[in-house]
Design a protein around this motif. Sequence first.
Motif, PDB file in Angstrom:
ATOM      1  N   ASP A   1       0.850  -1.189   0.000  1.00  0.00           N
ATOM      2  CA  ASP A   1       0.000   0.000   0.000  1.00  0.00           C
ATOM      3  C   ASP A   1       0.892   1.249   0.000  1.00  0.00           C
ATOM      4  O   ASP A   1       1.903   1.282   0.690  1.00  0.00           O
ATOM      5  CB  ASP A   1      -0.885  -0.007   1.261  1.00  0.00           C
ATOM      6  N   PRO A   2       0.500   2.311  -0.776  1.00  0.00           N
ATOM      7  CA  PRO A   2       1.354   3.506  -0.842  1.00  0.00           C
ATOM      8  C   PRO A   2       1.525   4.194   0.519  1.00  0.00           C
ATOM      9  O   PRO A   2       2.532   4.861   0.742  1.00  0.00           O
ATOM     10  CB  PRO A   2       0.639   4.419  -1.836  1.00  0.00           C
ATOM     11  N   VAL A   3       0.565   4.080   1.406  1.00  0.00           N
ATOM     12  CA  VAL A   3       0.706   4.726   2.717  1.00  0.00           C
ATOM     13  C   VAL A   3       1.165   3.727   3.775  1.00  0.00           C
ATOM     14  O   VAL A   3       2.169   3.925   4.454  1.00  0.00           O
ATOM     15  CB  VAL A   3      -0.630   5.370   3.168  1.00  0.00           C
ATOM     16  N   TYR A   4       0.474   2.629   3.891  1.00  0.00           N
ATOM     17  CA  TYR A   4       0.731   1.734   5.018  1.00  0.00           C
ATOM     18  C   TYR A   4       1.830   0.714   4.756  1.00  0.00           C
ATOM     19  O   TYR A   4       2.244  -0.013   5.653  1.00  0.00           O
ATOM     20  CB  TYR A   4      -0.568   1.038   5.433  1.00  0.00           C
ATOM     21  N   GLY A   5       2.281   0.646   3.519  1.00  0.00           N
ATOM     22  CA  GLY A   5       3.332  -0.317   3.207  1.00  0.00           C
ATOM     23  C   GLY A   5       2.770  -1.719   3.161  1.00  0.00           C
ATOM     24  O   GLY A   5       1.608  -1.951   2.817  1.00  0.00           O
TER      25      GLY A   5
ATOM     26  N   GLN B   1       1.660  -1.379  11.033  1.00  0.00           N
ATOM     27  CA  GLN B   1       2.481  -1.346  12.245  1.00  0.00           C
ATOM     28  C   GLN B   1       1.678  -0.715  13.383  1.00  0.00           C
ATOM     29  O   GLN B   1       1.149   0.383  13.248  1.00  0.00           O
ATOM     30  CB  GLN B   1       3.791  -0.582  12.019  1.00  0.00           C
ATOM     31  N   THR B   2       1.601  -1.460  14.458  1.00  0.00           N
ATOM     32  CA  THR B   2       0.740  -1.081  15.572  1.00  0.00           C
ATOM     33  C   THR B   2       1.504  -0.313  16.646  1.00  0.00           C
ATOM     34  O   THR B   2       0.945   0.009  17.694  1.00  0.00           O
ATOM     35  CB  THR B   2       0.129  -2.353  16.187  1.00  0.00           C
ATOM     36  N   ALA B   3       2.789  -0.040  16.399  1.00  0.00           N
ATOM     37  CA  ALA B   3       3.590   0.705  17.371  1.00  0.00           C
ATOM     38  C   ALA B   3       4.551   1.616  16.609  1.00  0.00           C
ATOM     39  O   ALA B   3       4.819   1.400  15.424  1.00  0.00           O
ATOM     40  CB  ALA B   3       4.380  -0.259  18.267  1.00  0.00           C
ATOM     41  N   ALA B   4       5.042   2.653  17.297  1.00  0.00           N
ATOM     42  CA  ALA B   4       5.965   3.597  16.654  1.00  0.00           C
ATOM     43  C   ALA B   4       6.833   4.256  17.708  1.00  0.00           C
ATOM     44  O   ALA B   4       6.509   4.248  18.897  1.00  0.00           O
ATOM     45  CB  ALA B   4       5.180   4.659  15.880  1.00  0.00           C
ATOM     46  N   VAL B   5       7.954   4.832  17.250  1.00  0.00           N
ATOM     47  CA  VAL B   5       8.851   5.547  18.165  1.00  0.00           C
ATOM     48  C   VAL B   5       8.174   6.861  18.569  1.00  0.00           C
ATOM     49  O   VAL B   5       7.255   7.329  17.891  1.00  0.00           O
ATOM     50  CB  VAL B   5      10.219   5.829  17.489  1.00  0.00           C
ATOM     51  N   PRO B   6       8.648   7.499  19.656  1.00  0.00           N
ATOM     52  CA  PRO B   6       8.056   8.766  20.073  1.00  0.00           C
ATOM     53  C   PRO B   6       8.100   9.779  18.929  1.00  0.00           C
ATOM     54  O   PRO B   6       9.090   9.860  18.201  1.00  0.00           O
ATOM     55  CB  PRO B   6       8.961   9.214  21.230  1.00  0.00           C
TER      56      PRO B   6
ATOM     57  N   GLU C   1       0.316   3.139  13.044  1.00  0.00           N
ATOM     58  CA  GLU C   1      -0.624   3.189  11.907  1.00  0.00           C
ATOM     59  C   GLU C   1      -2.048   2.819  12.284  1.00  0.00           C
ATOM     60  O   GLU C   1      -2.993   3.178  11.586  1.00  0.00           O
ATOM     61  CB  GLU C   1      -0.132   2.240  10.808  1.00  0.00           C
ATOM     62  N   GLY C   2      -2.211   2.066  13.340  1.00  0.00           N
ATOM     63  CA  GLY C   2      -3.553   1.651  13.735  1.00  0.00           C
ATOM     64  C   GLY C   2      -3.475   0.379  14.552  1.00  0.00           C
ATOM     65  O   GLY C   2      -2.406  -0.004  15.034  1.00  0.00           O
TER      66      GLY C   2
ATOM     67  N   SER D   1      13.078  -6.086   8.988  1.00  0.00           N
ATOM     68  CA  SER D   1      12.597  -4.913   8.275  1.00  0.00           C
ATOM     69  C   SER D   1      11.119  -4.636   8.563  1.00  0.00           C
ATOM     70  O   SER D   1      10.741  -3.514   8.902  1.00  0.00           O
ATOM     71  CB  SER D   1      12.819  -5.128   6.774  1.00  0.00           C
ATOM     72  N   THR D   2      10.276  -5.656   8.437  1.00  0.00           N
ATOM     73  CA  THR D   2       8.825  -5.436   8.512  1.00  0.00           C
ATOM     74  C   THR D   2       8.307  -5.374   9.942  1.00  0.00           C
ATOM     75  O   THR D   2       7.445  -4.563  10.254  1.00  0.00           O
ATOM     76  CB  THR D   2       8.088  -6.580   7.780  1.00  0.00           C
ATOM     77  N   ASP D   3       8.809  -6.246  10.798  1.00  0.00           N
ATOM     78  CA  ASP D   3       8.236  -6.354  12.143  1.00  0.00           C
ATOM     79  C   ASP D   3       8.909  -5.412  13.150  1.00  0.00           C
ATOM     80  O   ASP D   3       8.295  -4.992  14.119  1.00  0.00           O
ATOM     81  CB  ASP D   3       8.350  -7.797  12.654  1.00  0.00           C
TER      82      ASP D   3
END
Length: 395
Positions: free
Chosen positions: A96-100, A104-109, A114-115, A212-214
């Motif tokens: 997907d152009p946005v979500y790849g 991903q359910t987590a992110a750095v500060p 993503e959701g 890479s993905t996880d």
Amino acid sequence: MRLAMGIAVAAALLAGAAMADDRMSRTIGKALFERAWVPAPSSTKANDGLGPLFNARACASCHAGLERMPVTTDPTGKVTGESLVLRFSDGAGRADPVYGKQLQTAAVPGVEPEGRIALSVAGPVPHDLEGPVGEGTRYGARIAPALRGLGRLEAVPEDELLKLADPDDSDGDGISGRAGFVYARDGGYQVGRFGWKASAARLSDMVEMAFSTDLGLSTPGRPAPWGDCGEKQSECLAAPHGGDLNTPEITGELVAMIRDYLAAVAPPSREPTAENAEGTALFANTGCSACHAPALPSPKGPVQAYTDLLLHDMGDELDGGATEPGVDSREWRTAPLWGLSRILASGSGLLHDGRARTLDEAIRAHGGEGRQARSRYMALDKDDRERLLAFVSSL
Ligand code: HEC
Ligand code: HEC
């Protein structure tokens, strides 16, 4: 934290030393598999670099004890654990152009996740997305498999798999398994054998894909330090990284140590016992063994994984939505059945997204090339059906 950094440093030193012994390397591989990685600091580049987007901090978060883990939800039906992932792709397997490629359910500060994933009656669905997915994007869930005996699967010679393939069903048995060729970093196109859709030919490629993905960590084979940020996710692409395109966050030596650790983990299977002789025969006569091949040859002896490692069209029943390049959304690699007793005992679901709660449900979901075997299974009388189920549950 200091201990964790120590592991990475020790690993780097060991990799340099020609004398690094295999056992030591596997011990470090295990520590790296269990290690919780940290984000790169915003000021300097460091040798970590988790994220910006990620699903979990450690391989072991999704593969605890190397077993398949049950999917858990909160009272509103949102998935709470990490081991179920949601994949995005168009019909041709493009991200997907946005979500790849993956939600991903987590992110750095400083970066929004993503959701989340919610369990609806129709199965796992994306929840709380920051915006719409691209036109033509579909989604589908995949559960983290148990990681035992993978070195044995890797040891089966490729020509043995090609011998089993029958892409045009020339023997007319309704089953047309095909080898799914994928690009392997050490040696060009090879038969895929890892992942639910056989998307990696070599264990090391699968380890790099997972980083890479996880985890959002780059490796020599997957050098983008932003991991699975979509091409339109500017905030994600601009976040701090632990490396750049020429300096992966995870070196090839570390990848090799995790690979060697996983490759050495023994298969989970038990020898079918004498009481199961009738079940064994039913497994063959019902047609299960046409795909779930009881043994594959290898130089180190038979690999009793109950799979042919080939891709089969499993019909609309098992249409997985998101797919991979060159693989239809209804195609899946025959799931190895060794270790099924452990999976059933753990209470985690069966099939690629864990949808089947029982063995019976999993068999009834077989469509497409599996339809005939399903019909024969359903036509068995109660006693025979129980014998067959007992056999498969004992693997
Ligand atoms: C967020 C959860 C998650 C994390 C973290 C994770 N995995 Fe996985 N793993 C999965 C899922 C889901 C699959 C199935 C993927 C597929 O079929 O496309 C998988 C598949 C695999 C496979 C293939 C197994 C098989 O039977 O073919 C290997 C090997 C693997 N992971 C290793 C790793 C390693 C090494 C790490 C850490 C670098 C890791 N995983 C991190 C979820 C995870
Ligand atoms: C046409 C090939 C084919 C035949 C025949 C077939 N299977 Fe399967 N089986 C598959 C594939 C492919 C999957 C993975 C499907 C998925 O995950 O969506 C699978 C998955 C399974 C699973 C789930 C495993 C897991 O790890 O969750 C079980 C259990 C199973 N099969 C048992 C059987 C039994 C018992 C029979 C005979 C009645 C049978 N299968 C016949 C191809 C086949």
